[in-house]
Design a protein around this motif. Sequence first.
Motif, PDB file in Angstrom:
ATOM      1  N   LEU A 187     -18.826  59.162 -31.271  1.00 21.80           N
ATOM      2  CA  LEU A 187     -17.760  59.430 -31.725  1.00 21.80           C
ATOM      3  C   LEU A 187     -17.076  60.481 -31.300  1.00 21.80           C
ATOM      4  N   ARG A 188     -15.741  60.616 -31.036  1.00 17.41           N
ATOM      5  CA  ARG A 188     -14.924  61.721 -30.497  1.00 17.41           C
ATOM      6  C   ARG A 188     -13.519  61.566 -30.407  1.00 17.41           C
ATOM      7  N   LEU A 189     -12.767  62.622 -30.008  1.00 16.86           N
ATOM      8  CA  LEU A 189     -11.438  62.427 -29.907  1.00 16.86           C
ATOM      9  C   LEU A 189     -11.043  62.072 -28.533  1.00 16.86           C
ATOM     10  N   ARG A 190     -10.062  61.456 -28.575  1.00 16.94           N
ATOM     11  CA  ARG A 190      -9.267  61.057 -27.158  1.00 16.94           C
ATOM     12  C   ARG A 190      -9.041  62.169 -26.555  1.00 16.94           C
ATOM     13  N   PRO A 191      -9.373  61.945 -24.911  1.00 11.45           N
ATOM     14  CA  PRO A 191      -9.447  63.195 -24.017  1.00 11.45           C
ATOM     15  C   PRO A 191      -7.919  63.394 -24.097  1.00 11.45           C
ATOM     16  N   THR A 192      -6.966  63.020 -24.252  1.00 13.58           N
ATOM     17  CA  THR A 192      -5.573  63.330 -24.152  1.00 13.58           C
ATOM     18  C   THR A 192      -5.374  64.390 -25.628  1.00 13.58           C
ATOM     19  N   ARG A 193      -6.132  64.231 -26.369  1.00 15.48           N
ATOM     20  CA  ARG A 193      -5.900  65.281 -27.523  1.00 15.48           C
ATOM     21  C   ARG A 193      -6.536  66.429 -27.179  1.00 15.48           C
ATOM     22  N   THR A 194      -5.772  67.553 -27.040  1.00 15.28           N
ATOM     23  CA  THR A 194      -6.270  69.006 -26.577  1.00 15.28           C
ATOM     24  C   THR A 194      -6.008  69.902 -27.416  1.00 15.28           C
ATOM     25  N   ASP A 195      -4.987  69.507 -28.748  1.00 12.95           N
ATOM     26  CA  ASP A 195      -4.719  70.524 -29.876  1.00 12.95           C
ATOM     27  C   ASP A 195      -5.592  70.846 -30.826  1.00 12.95           C
ATOM     28  N   SER A 196      -6.775  69.967 -30.911  1.00 15.50           N
ATOM     29  CA  SER A 196      -7.930  70.173 -31.908  1.00 15.50           C
ATOM     30  C   SER A 196      -9.191  69.654 -31.639  1.00 15.50           C
ATOM     31  N   LYS A 197     -10.173  70.179 -32.407  1.00 16.73           N
ATOM     32  CA  LYS A 197     -11.547  69.579 -32.332  1.00 16.73           C
ATOM     33  C   LYS A 197     -11.882  68.487 -33.426  1.00 16.73           C
ATOM     34  N   LEU A 198     -12.836  67.658 -33.147  1.00 18.52           N
ATOM     35  CA  LEU A 198     -13.354  66.757 -34.254  1.00 18.52           C
ATOM     36  C   LEU A 198     -13.994  67.558 -35.097  1.00 18.52           C
ATOM     37  N   SER A 199     -13.617  67.474 -36.525  1.00 15.92           N
ATOM     38  CA  SER A 199     -14.152  68.475 -37.175  1.00 15.92           C
ATOM     39  C   SER A 199     -15.501  67.746 -37.852  1.00 15.92           C
ATOM     40  N   GLU A 200     -16.373  68.626 -38.352  1.00 16.04           N
ATOM     41  CA  GLU A 200     -17.784  68.098 -38.984  1.00 16.04           C
ATOM     42  C   GLU A 200     -17.109  67.126 -40.174  1.00 16.04           C
ATOM     43  N   LYS A 201     -16.291  67.253 -40.845  1.00 17.42           N
ATOM     44  CA  LYS A 201     -15.842  66.251 -42.089  1.00 17.42           C
ATOM     45  C   LYS A 201     -15.430  64.822 -41.277  1.00 17.42           C
ATOM     46  N   ASP A 202     -14.700  65.038 -40.153  1.00 19.09           N
ATOM     47  CA  ASP A 202     -14.220  63.902 -39.606  1.00 19.09           C
ATOM     48  C   ASP A 202     -15.359  62.933 -38.871  1.00 19.09           C
ATOM     49  N   LYS A 203     -16.430  63.601 -38.802  1.00 19.11           N
ATOM     50  CA  LYS A 203     -17.635  62.834 -38.149  1.00 19.11           C
ATOM     51  C   LYS A 203     -18.151  61.953 -39.037  1.00 19.11           C
ATOM     52  N   GLY A 204     -18.392  62.227 -40.276  1.00 24.66           N
ATOM     53  CA  GLY A 204     -18.936  61.203 -41.475  1.00 24.66           C
ATOM     54  C   GLY A 204     -17.713  60.728 -42.267  1.00 24.66           C
ATOM     55  N   GLY A 205     -18.024  59.642 -43.063  1.00 28.29           N
ATOM     56  CA  GLY A 205     -17.310  59.012 -43.777  1.00 28.29           C
ATOM     57  C   GLY A 205     -17.015  59.889 -45.191  1.00 28.29           C
ATOM     58  N   ASP A 206     -16.075  59.129 -46.240  1.00 27.66           N
ATOM     59  CA  ASP A 206     -15.686  59.793 -47.222  1.00 27.66           C
ATOM     60  C   ASP A 206     -15.488  58.601 -48.489  1.00 27.66           C
ATOM     61  N   LEU A 207     -15.726  58.889 -49.797  1.00 26.83           N
ATOM     62  CA  LEU A 207     -15.354  57.867 -50.372  1.00 26.83           C
ATOM     63  C   LEU A 207     -14.635  58.587 -51.852  1.00 26.83           C
TER      64      LEU A 207
END
Length: 423
Positions: A187-207
């Motif tokens: 799981l990662r951001l596209r390499p073209t995305r340079t303005d942010s990092k993949l947050s811990e929140k975005d690494k897992g799911g939510d309900l």
Amino acid sequence: MATAQDYITHPEVLKALQTVKSDCRSKEYSDIIDAGDHQYVDLVMEGGGVLGIALTGYTYVLEQAGIRFLGVGGTSAGSINALMIAALGPPGQAKSERLLDVLSRMPMETFIDGDSDAKDFSQAVLDKAGMVKLIWKASQIIDNLKEDLGLNPGDAFLHWLTAELQGVGIKTTVELLAQLRTVSPGLRLRPTRTDSKLSEKDKGGDLVMIAADITTETKVEFPRMAGLYWCNPEPVNPAYFARASMSIPFFFHPFTVKECSQNRTLWRELAGYEGTPPQHVMFMDGGIMSNFPINVFHQPYRIPTAPTFGAKIGIEGAEPTEITKPSQLLGAVFDAARHTLDDDFIKANPDYKHLVKMIDTGSHHWLNFTMSHGDKVDLFARGANAAAEFLCAFDWPKYKAIRKGLAEAFQASVGNGSAKELG
């Protein structure tokens, strides 16, 4: 016996899949991807009784297009779908075909588990019986409403859902949350995305499942706010959250929880409630407060790494409501209450119009728990068609540009336009 194949081999569903494969090939829908090149989005689904079957068709086509879900949320029927998506496997897995298997075995007619008078009245409403017959049938259910505040206990639904969750290894909230937080390989951001990092929140799911606590007048988000109603929410079966969310007023008994938390600080922090903590609480259908909680994953003033797709049920009202009968008046009041909060959010955030799709459910009735197998398949196909139309029209780069402009305008208004804040 109905099977999942009856749904996915329907000509309209096959047509929708062909449209996606031919017209939407290689499209970008998100900047979060995994090792299998799946693209991740958040998904919010509207409530709508048995019309929620259409949501399954919608999610099926999204998954067939290579989309996976991080956050899933909804109200009533939407919350049931969200719970099953979360329960059937980690975020990186496709769930729709397994969900279809559940749907094909779902004994919807047994969910009307009231006495014979309650069943007769429900059928008279579905049959659009004349006023004389409705009044006669209504007179026979006065005791049901007086004693139980609803026609059907809802126990059959709760027992069914509990068994389905147990069948996939989910008995407690802590088990469900652990599965949701499983990080997909690569799981990662596209390499073209340079303005942010993949947050811990975005690494897992939510309900997020919406229910209405009518005792304290609180819009409840389960499982996040479960600690208000159960002092130890970890062993609570998530089926209870769905039962609370789908408690259609007067059709089902309200869902009651006893021995609620007496922690005033917790009530203040989670619910904004300043009064005396209740000993017990009644829940009604979350749709009376927020039937389409599209705001639950909203992160304002930034360019999102993934969009929040929204699936609505029915036809967008384009004509004024004609009200000549008491039943029409009651329906209009209920519709106004359940739509206003969510509509106001979209009006305040018009960029969300790019993310939301209406599923035309035709003439199907939202309370027809005895609908035929053919009607269920038709609803599924309608959801599939809506998803194909949405995917072919959605423009992720354009949407990001809109959000970038909004973020820059906000940052300029507060005197700080740093790229770091925009990411």
